[in-house]
Design an enzyme around this catalytic site. Structure first.
Site, mmCIF file in Angstrom:
data_model
loop_
_atom_site.group_PDB
_atom_site.id
_atom_site.type_symbol
_atom_site.label_atom_id
_atom_site.label_comp_id
_atom_site.label_asym_id
_atom_site.label_seq_id
_atom_site.Cartn_x
_atom_site.Cartn_y
_atom_site.Cartn_z
ATOM 1 C CG ASP A 132 -2.169 -0.738 1.093
ATOM 2 O OD1 ASP A 132 -2.372 -1.317 0.006
ATOM 3 O OD2 ASP A 132 -2.955 -0.784 2.053
ATOM 4 C CG ASP A 158 -3.454 2.951 -1.459
ATOM 5 O OD1 ASP A 158 -4.450 2.207 -1.393
ATOM 6 O OD2 ASP A 158 -2.829 3.338 -0.449
#
Length: 446
Positions: free
Chosen positions: A305, A348
């Site tokens: 992430d 993301d």
């Protein structure tokens, strides 16, 4: 391409004109046989559409007369008629008409004229590799192709042709080769070399030429990969028709592949990063993991992430956010090999499926990756990543588990190794990395 329409009916001349109005084709209209005769004295169309009822001359006599003109004898001639009996059609074919169309069947007529426009014209750009060791034959055939506007590269041996193809594997649209050539590589040998070569070259169309015209030889050549066969001596119209057909078919194949690739990319690639998307990883990851374990290869899943990415989007805007994602994705891709799979899982979050790396190697790789992301500053934005990974190494299976027939599919604890299990453990490691301050990678073993 030019089509001569010989028809006293204005409505049918308009019909043909309307059918081809959107195509790049010239239409010459004449109302009578006499007018058509005058036109054919000075011009050669690519096809002739002839009405059954011409008024001033019988259409069968008209056909016989124009076929005395050697420039016209070998071009397609269509008969438009209202008569739809088998006996009449046989009579028309015997007379020499190429095809017969019923005037009321507009759909068939439209398809035929458009197909003719595509395949009958020689006005296409083509690059041809021509292999022939007899100079007189080479001069004649090269002249035919050059008159059609084609770029011809002539060589005399299979060795020279192979060298040229190796140098320019995607340059040519067609290979024309005689079967008997000087040197040690025959025409059949050249065909075999092409068909066993790398993708891009092995699909190139091949027209085989020979002075022998026996059926056994034709079948043998076609089985070895030639797209078509023509015997010498040949008429230029026959040669060009076969060559053009091969070129068009190959181009249609390339267009179909390009369309298929575009559909694949639309379905499986992320439009922002160019990485595989979640659909791809969900569809294929399990198979890839099972394939790796069946080969006794280590396999790992890493989930990463971008830290505080929502804040980047909120403060800098989504365009900057996309640039950050693109730069990080490019860096992650640089750490992968062709056998690895990288995907944007959503938002993301990126996923890596890594094969044939040990726990230590993956730990070192992901540590370097997190450090390099922190130094990246994409679009002038400071960014870091948190990474969680799960590894399985089939070389470290306990003795009890190794007694199983498919032991490579089980972990050290006896748990079955699946993509789902690896992903779940990697996801758990990711949250540990975040809980411990982010900007780091944690690697676990399944």
């Amino acid at each position: 391409m030019d089509i001569l329409v010989v028809d006293p009916s204005k409505s049918y001349r308009k019909l043909v004109r309307d059918i081809l109005s959107t195509e790049k084709v010239g239409i010459v209209e004449t109302e009578s046989g006499a007018e058509a005769f005058e036109y054919l004295k000075k011009a050669t169309p690519d096809a002739i559409s002839i009405a059954h009822e011409l008024g001033d001359i019988d259409s069968f006599k008209f056909l016989k007369k124009i076929n005395l003109n050697t420039r016209v004898a070998n071009i397609p001639k269509f008969l438009l008629t209202s008569r739809n009996t088998q006996s009449f059609k046989r009579e028309a074919y015997d007379a020499g008409f190429t095809e017969i169309f019923i005037k009321s069947d507009f759909a068939t007529l439209k398809r035929a004229l458009k197909s003719l426009m595509l395949y009958a014209t020689t006005h296409i750009h083509a690059r041809v590799l021509y292999v022939e060791d007899t100079q007189s034959t080479a001069d004649y055939t090269s002249y035919i192709m050059q008159q059609a506007g084609w770029e011809v590269s002539h060589v005399k041996s299979g060795e020279a042709a192979a060298a040229l193809l190796d140098l320019k594997p995607t340059h040519f649209d067609l290979v024309v080769t005689d079967l008997v050539l000087e040197g040690s590589v025959s025409g059949i040998g050249l065909i075999n070399l092409i068909r066993q070569s790398e993708e891009g070259l092995r699909d190139i169309p091949i027209l085989a030429v020979s002075g022998w015209n026996d059926l056994l030889r034709q079948v043998y050549v076609l089985k070895h990969g030639a797209g078509d066969f023509i015997a010498k001596p040949f008429h230029e119209t026959d040669f060009l028709a076969r060559a053009i057909n091969l070129i068009h078919n190959h181009r249609e194949l390339l267009e179909a592949r390009a369309a298929q690739k575009a559909l694949y990319e639309k379905a499986n690639l992320d439009s922002v990063t160019g990485l595989n998307n979640r659909h791809y990883i969900d569809e294929f990851a399990e198979r890839l993991v099972q394939k790796a374990t069946s080969r006794h290869h280590s396999v790992a899943v890493a989930v990463m992430d971008l830290d505080y990415f929502k804040a980047i989007n909120d403060q800098q805007g989504h365009l900057i956010g996309d640039q950050v994602l693109q730069n990080v994705a490019r860096l992650v891709r640089s750490y992968s090999r062709s056998k690895d799979v990288i995907a944007r899982y959503g938002g993301d979050e990126l996923v890596m499926l890594i094969e044939e790396r040990s726990h230590t190697e993956i730990s070192e790789l992901l540590a370097r990756l997190t450090e390099e992301v922190a130094e990246l500053h994409p679009a002038g934005v400071a960014v870091t990543v948190s990474v969680g990974a799960a590894c399985h190494d089939s070389a470290h299976i306990p003795a009890l588990v190794s007694m199983l027939e498919d032991a490579e599919s089980y972990s050290e604890t006896g748990q079955e190794v699946t993509y789902e299990a690896l992903f779940a453990l990697a996801d758990k490691a990711l949250y540990e990395a975040k809980a411990q301050g982010r900007n780091q990678a944690i690697v676990k073993t399944l």
